[in-house]
Write an enzyme that holds these catalytic residues in place. Structure first.
Site, PDB file in Angstrom:
ATOM      1  N   CYS A 178      61.446  20.557-104.172  1.00  0.00           N
ATOM      2  CA  CYS A 178      60.994  21.952-104.145  1.00  0.00           C
ATOM      3  C   CYS A 178      60.201  22.227-102.865  1.00  0.00           C
ATOM      4  O   CYS A 178      60.766  22.209-101.781  1.00  0.00           O
ATOM      5  CB  CYS A 178      60.194  22.269-105.410  1.00  0.00           C
ATOM      6  SG  CYS A 178      60.072  24.041-105.740  1.00  0.00           S
TER       7      CYS A 178
ATOM      8  N   HIS B 136      63.386  20.252-110.189  1.00  0.00           N
ATOM      9  CA  HIS B 136      62.308  19.528-110.868  1.00  0.00           C
ATOM     10  C   HIS B 136      62.903  18.739-112.043  1.00  0.00           C
ATOM     11  O   HIS B 136      63.840  19.185-112.686  1.00  0.00           O
ATOM     12  CB  HIS B 136      61.256  20.491-111.403  1.00  0.00           C
ATOM     13  CG  HIS B 136      60.444  21.142-110.332  1.00  0.00           C
ATOM     14  ND1 HIS B 136      59.540  20.450-109.554  1.00  0.00           N
ATOM     15  CD2 HIS B 136      60.395  22.431-109.917  1.00  0.00           C
ATOM     16  CE1 HIS B 136      58.963  21.278-108.701  1.00  0.00           C
ATOM     17  NE2 HIS B 136      59.473  22.491-108.896  1.00  0.00           N
TER      18      HIS B 136
END
Length: 502
Positions: A330, A438
């Site tokens: 991310c 994630h």
């Protein structure tokens, strides 16, 4: 309608989240339909539901303990700090906006009807609701328009169990002082106290417990031990971050950026025997890891600047040049590119140079990507070639879009399980890898293949360092938590408190 019981604490990190999860598991084991609830949560660790909505990770953990699917009704308000004085405000899983602490304090009473709507929906579906408070109910500067501690307990008619943390010291002062700072009506709502994180011979504590009960007129319903459990932590107070020194057979260094988020991404690696996962804040702590991970962050540009100023960026670039694996997730993935642009002032505004390890550029956008995904690693080269063909699943939460340039190869091929659309994700170049996903290591085979690739590079046998089915592993941890609490809490008394209400 559901019966409710509430866990409040004398301070942050007193153990409310874990105790609430333990009670959820116990009630489930005893045959009840139980759900967790926290009206307002402040944390950078968040989760995306099956509907593509965002909620706090602690209530996800508690829902798992209860054996149910997480829902944003369990955490209708999530505050994600963006700096020292402001937070992104997420209501019912969607971004409302960014507010300063003062702005939110003045606005939050308008959100209480939404909190109660979410609570009533749970109330109609479940037998028991375990409510978690936040911080301390004795924050006298915040008691006006309280929606998360005694204000919530009153609305839900929930008896309160007050938890004190003996591990930090001063537990009797914590409990007595908290009760003394409450109004008489609020004091009467506290039906039991729990001393948490105790180590040693309980008989030595017994005189203090008796004096505490005499002074407050409230029974101590348990002295919970300090339990060595691997469950997903809520916030940056986690003890995981203190692990910065011990090196295992396979050594992984996670850069402990100031605004780290979703560090639960690494739990699946931590539980593999022989693997060390160290959280590093300074170049001197980096040592010589087999893989360096740049984690998610709530502010990519400022955390990259922090790394640049304290010398960590230069150390990472040196390790990359030596052929070490660099892995970004991310915000960490965004840092690895060539440029970061913020024309809409989502973060700091302007443009800055990235680390230049991946041929791609990132532009921040005001809209937030928030979804669940599943897919595969197509052909992967370099040290992590072992991931080729392996399936993965996880979720995305990010502001911004990254576009690969010549030389970048897509790291994963994904299907958005909320919309059904397909897309490439991430990039890799040589031994640098990045992804927006994630939970990318959570599947047993993914974690296993990562360790296998790192072991091959070191020419060591990692065959005994088997991966772990992380979902099943967590189930054993919830059962262990429940068993520990059954042994040390007076569950008969807690059931009486639940039945009597307030």
């Amino acid at each position: 309608m559901a019966k409710a019981i509430m866990i409040q604490g004398t301070m942050s990190n007193a153990g409310k989240s874990l105790l609430a999860a333990g009670l959820c598991r116990i009630f489930k084991q005893d045959g009840y339909k139980v759900a967790p609830f926290k009206s307002q949560n402040m944390a950078l660790n968040s989760f995306i539901t099956e509907e593509g909505l965002e909620m706090g990770r602690a209530q996800v953990m508690q829902a798992e303990a209860a054996g149910i699917t997480p829902s944003v009704n369990m955490n209708p308000i999530l505050l994600k700090p963006t700096n020292d004085v402001g937070s992104q405000v997420i209501v019912n899983g969607e971004v409302l906006g960014t507010m300063s602490a003062r702005e939110y304090f003045q606005y939050k009473k308008q959100l209480f009807p939404k909190v109660m709507e979410a609570y009533h929906e749970l109330e109609e579906e479940y037998d028991i609701i375990v409510i978690e408070g936040a911080g301390s109910p004795a924050e006298i500067n915040l008691k006006q328009e309280d929606i998360v501690n005694m204000g919530m307990a009153k609305k839900a008619h929930a008896p309160v169990l007050l938890v004190g943390d003996i591990d930090r010291g001063g537990v009797f002062a914590q409990l007595v002082g908290t009760i003394c700072l409450l109004e008489e009506e609020e004091q009467n709502m506290i039906k039991g106290m729990i001393i948490n994180k105790f180590r040693g011979d309980k008989t030595i504590l017994d005189p203090g417990v008796a004096a505490l009960e005499e002074k407050t007129g409230i029974p101590v319903v348990g002295v919970a031990p300090y339990m060595d459990l691997e469950v997903e932590d809520e916030d940056s107070l986690t003890e995981r971050f203190s692990n910065s020194g011990e090196v295992g057979l396979i050594d992984i260094a996670v850069i402990r950026v100031p605004r780290i988020s979703n560090f639960t991404d690494f739990n699946a690696l931590e539980v593999i025997p022989g693997v060390s996962v160290r959280y590093v804040k300074h170049s001197a702590e980096l040592k010589n890891p087999d893989m360096i991970i740049l984690p998610g962050t709530k502010n990519t540009m400022e955390d990259l600047l922090w790394m640049r100023q304290n010398g960590l960026e230069a150390s990472i670039l040196k390790k990359a040049a030596e052929g070490k694996v660099i892995f970004g997730i991310c915000g960490g993935y965004q840092m690895l590119g060539e440029t970061l642009s913020d024309p809409e002032h989502v973060e700091a505004g302007g443009q800055m140079k990235g680390m230049g390890l991946l041929p791609m550029d990132t532009v921040f956008q005001d809209s937030k990507t928030r979804t669940r995904v599943q897919g595969t690693f197509p052909k992967v080269e370099g040290i992590l070639h072992t991931l080729t063909g392996i399936s993965l699943e996880g979720y995305e939460i990010h502001m911004g879009k990254s576009v690969g340039k010549e030389g970048a190869c897509a790291f994963t091929e994904l299907t958005d399980t909320v919309t059904g659309s397909s897309k490439p994700d991430g990039a890799y170049y040589k031994n640098v890898y990045g992804s927006y996903v994630h939970g990318i290591f959570d599947k047993e085979e993914v974690a296993k293949k990562v360790i296998e690739g790192l072991g091959e590079e070191k020419d060591i046998d990692v065959s005994q360092m088997t991966g772990v089915d992380f979902a099943q592993f967590k189930e054993t941890q919830y059962d262990k938590l429940a068993q520990g609490l059954r042994e040390h809490l007076d569950m008969k008394k807690i059931y009486e408190i639940l039945e009597q209400g307030i």
